[in-house]
Design a protein around this motif. Sequence first.
Motif, PDB file in Angstrom:
ATOM      1  N   THR A 124       6.391  -4.131   6.709  1.00  0.00           N
ATOM      2  CA  THR A 124       5.943  -5.313   5.963  1.00  0.00           C
ATOM      3  C   THR A 124       7.011  -5.730   4.953  1.00  0.00           C
ATOM      4  N   TYR A 189       1.327  -7.471 -16.266  1.00  0.00           N
ATOM      5  CA  TYR A 189       0.519  -8.684 -16.089  1.00  0.00           C
ATOM      6  C   TYR A 189      -0.901  -8.564 -16.639  1.00  0.00           C
ATOM      7  N   GLN A 237      -4.607  -9.815  -0.497  1.00  0.00           N
ATOM      8  CA  GLN A 237      -5.611 -10.220  -1.485  1.00  0.00           C
ATOM      9  C   GLN A 237      -6.319  -9.003  -2.073  1.00  0.00           C
ATOM     10  N   GLY A 239      -6.851  -8.429  -5.016  1.00  0.00           N
ATOM     11  CA  GLY A 239      -7.715  -8.876  -6.112  1.00  0.00           C
ATOM     12  C   GLY A 239      -8.755  -9.895  -5.690  1.00  0.00           C
TER      13      GLY A 239
HETATM   14  N1  LIG Z   1       0.266  -9.457   5.408  1.00  0.00           N
HETATM   15  C1  LIG Z   1       0.730  -8.287   5.781  1.00  0.00           C
HETATM   16  O1  LIG Z   1       1.407  -8.179   6.819  1.00  0.00           O
HETATM   17  C2  LIG Z   1       0.448  -7.080   4.949  1.00  0.00           C
HETATM   18  C3  LIG Z   1       0.817  -5.816   5.388  1.00  0.00           C
HETATM   19  C4  LIG Z   1       0.615  -4.725   4.523  1.00  0.00           C
HETATM   20  C5  LIG Z   1       0.015  -4.919   3.288  1.00  0.00           C
HETATM   21  N2  LIG Z   1      -0.374  -6.172   2.934  1.00  0.00           N
HETATM   22  C6  LIG Z   1      -0.988  -6.425   1.621  1.00  0.00           C
HETATM   23  O2  LIG Z   1      -0.151  -5.881   0.626  1.00  0.00           O
HETATM   24  C7  LIG Z   1      -0.952  -5.526  -0.492  1.00  0.00           C
HETATM   25  C8  LIG Z   1      -0.567  -4.146  -0.921  1.00  0.00           C
HETATM   26  O3  LIG Z   1      -1.055  -3.220   0.010  1.00  0.00           O
HETATM   27  P1  LIG Z   1      -0.814  -1.687  -0.215  1.00  0.00           P
HETATM   28  O4  LIG Z   1      -1.549  -0.992   0.868  1.00  0.00           O
HETATM   29  O5  LIG Z   1       0.639  -1.428  -0.395  1.00  0.00           O
HETATM   30  O6  LIG Z   1      -1.590  -1.436  -1.587  1.00  0.00           O
HETATM   31  P2  LIG Z   1      -0.981  -1.136  -3.041  1.00  0.00           P
HETATM   32  O7  LIG Z   1      -0.025  -2.219  -3.409  1.00  0.00           O
HETATM   33  O8  LIG Z   1      -0.491   0.253  -3.072  1.00  0.00           O
HETATM   34  O9  LIG Z   1      -2.272  -1.216  -3.951  1.00  0.00           O
HETATM   35  C9  LIG Z   1      -2.675  -2.386  -4.522  1.00  0.00           C
HETATM   36  C10 LIG Z   1      -2.058  -2.579  -5.914  1.00  0.00           C
HETATM   37  O10 LIG Z   1      -2.295  -3.922  -6.278  1.00  0.00           O
HETATM   38  C11 LIG Z   1      -2.460  -4.006  -7.669  1.00  0.00           C
HETATM   39  N3  LIG Z   1      -3.688  -4.743  -7.998  1.00  0.00           N
HETATM   40  C12 LIG Z   1      -3.754  -5.797  -8.830  1.00  0.00           C
HETATM   41  N4  LIG Z   1      -4.998  -6.251  -8.925  1.00  0.00           N
HETATM   42  C13 LIG Z   1      -5.756  -5.472  -8.146  1.00  0.00           C
HETATM   43  C14 LIG Z   1      -7.145  -5.439  -7.872  1.00  0.00           C
HETATM   44  N5  LIG Z   1      -8.005  -6.306  -8.418  1.00  0.00           N
HETATM   45  N6  LIG Z   1      -7.620  -4.479  -7.036  1.00  0.00           N
HETATM   46  C15 LIG Z   1      -6.779  -3.593  -6.487  1.00  0.00           C
HETATM   47  N7  LIG Z   1      -5.435  -3.575  -6.715  1.00  0.00           N
HETATM   48  C16 LIG Z   1      -4.928  -4.509  -7.544  1.00  0.00           C
HETATM   49  C17 LIG Z   1      -2.509  -2.576  -8.207  1.00  0.00           C
HETATM   50  O11 LIG Z   1      -1.257  -2.304  -8.831  1.00  0.00           O
HETATM   51  P3  LIG Z   1      -1.186  -2.393 -10.462  1.00  0.00           P
HETATM   52  O12 LIG Z   1      -2.089  -1.286 -10.947  1.00  0.00           O
HETATM   53  O13 LIG Z   1       0.236  -2.189 -10.798  1.00  0.00           O
HETATM   54  O14 LIG Z   1      -1.708  -3.759 -10.810  1.00  0.00           O
HETATM   55  C18 LIG Z   1      -2.704  -1.727  -6.985  1.00  0.00           C
HETATM   56  O15 LIG Z   1      -2.145  -0.438  -7.118  1.00  0.00           O
HETATM   57  C19 LIG Z   1      -2.407  -5.724  -0.086  1.00  0.00           C
HETATM   58  O16 LIG Z   1      -2.825  -6.979  -0.574  1.00  0.00           O
HETATM   59  C20 LIG Z   1      -2.320  -5.760   1.425  1.00  0.00           C
HETATM   60  O17 LIG Z   1      -3.340  -6.494   1.991  1.00  0.00           O
HETATM   61  C21 LIG Z   1      -0.163  -7.248   3.737  1.00  0.00           C
END
Ligand SMILES: NC(=O)c1ccc[n+]([C@@H]2O[C@H](COP(=O)([O-])OP(=O)(O)OC[C@H]3O[C@@H](n4cnc5c(N)ncnc54)[C@H](OP(=O)(O)O)[C@@H]3O)[C@@H](O)[C@H]2O)c1
Length: 322
Positions: A124, A189, A237, A239
């Motif tokens: 990603t 933030y 998303q 959040g």
């Molecule tokens: N489109 C794609 O191809 C793709 C592929 C993989 C992942 N993603 C997306 O990438 C994002 C990150 O995924 P990840 O698995 O690596 O998770 P992650 O970033 O390890 O966890 C989410 C982080 O987002 C922040 N955050 C801010 N507001 C939040 C809320 N209301 N609830 C939960 N977390 C919040 C937190 O960091 P802080 O504590 O620093 O705020 C949290 O640790 C997700 O949105 C996921 O859907 C998209």
Amino acid sequence: MKVIRVHETGGPEKLVYEDVPVPAPDRGQARVKIQAIGLNFIDIYFRTGLYKTALPFIPGSEAAGTVDAVGEDVTAVRAGDRVAYAGTMGAYAPYSLVPASQLVQIPGGIDFRTAAAAMLQGMTAHYLAHSTYPLRSGETALVHAAAGGVGLLLTQMAHRIGARVLGTVSTDEKAELARDAGADHVIFYGKSDFEQEVKKITGGAGVDVVYDSIGRPTFDKSLNCLKRRGMMVLFGQSGGPVPPLDPNVLNPKGSLYLTRPNMAHYTATAEELAWRAGDVLRWAGEGTLKIRVHCVYPLREAAQAHQALETRQTAGKVLLEP
Ligand SMILES: NC(=O)c1ccc[n+]([C@@H]2O[C@H](COP(=O)([O-])OP(=O)(O)OC[C@H]3O[C@@H](n4cnc5c(N)ncnc54)[C@H](OP(=O)(O)O)[C@@H]3O)[C@@H](O)[C@H]2O)c1
């Protein structure tokens, strides 16, 4: 075999640890004996019902292990191969069926945990930085959740390209991790207005690209952080989902671009999958891409792992082990 299944969508308590038969591979499939399972935010979207799939289902889209059996017409892999994959559901299990075309050989020297941790978030970060908005040296990117699973990898890749990274985080510990990954500026933030901070840091110019995985809470201000003709990359998303949007808002803010990409569309051909997985695993093996495993839970404790990820307690990768 003991797997995690979801019979009805909802909270972490809907992840049920139960027995199902070991499946047999069909034509084109391999059965993988799983050693490490990657947890991803998409697992939460499916569990809560934000993303739809038929019930009951075994969650999990990423794992590493050994090929254990193959179906008809499979020539790319054979029993005993060490493989990893991302993008096929059913990984919260000791054995999982995967289209052989989605399997990637794990290079020698990379263990199963590292491979499982690198695949989905690594590919990603790779497509975001190299294809969706191909960053160039000297450009500026705003990376939200810079200490998250994707965030730490995206920050490292952007830094390696020579871009300036502004990363948002919620805690001092996460700030330290984001800086170590190459963030030039860290923005809290939760404590300050990130739009104002970005304007201050860039002297009012704004950034070339925003990589926003948070959605509703950050989307509007993220648009305001962009330079004229900058690109808003909304790729998640965590959040909450962004409400419907009038495309005309992109005009007065500077003829902005908006995209909502998905890894599947950037790894759909054998060549693209081999390129992205190859780069990510090679960099991980060389140590030029640091794969941070935050925590490893036994599979039966998947509910605790989900809770930790969705309550922002993690930094880097969360793994499960059958
Ligand atoms: N489109 C794609 O191809 C793709 C592929 C993989 C992942 N993603 C997306 O990438 C994002 C990150 O995924 P990840 O698995 O690596 O998770 P992650 O970033 O390890 O966890 C989410 C982080 O987002 C922040 N955050 C801010 N507001 C939040 C809320 N209301 N609830 C939960 N977390 C919040 C937190 O960091 P802080 O504590 O620093 O705020 C949290 O640790 C997700 O949105 C996921 O859907 C998209």
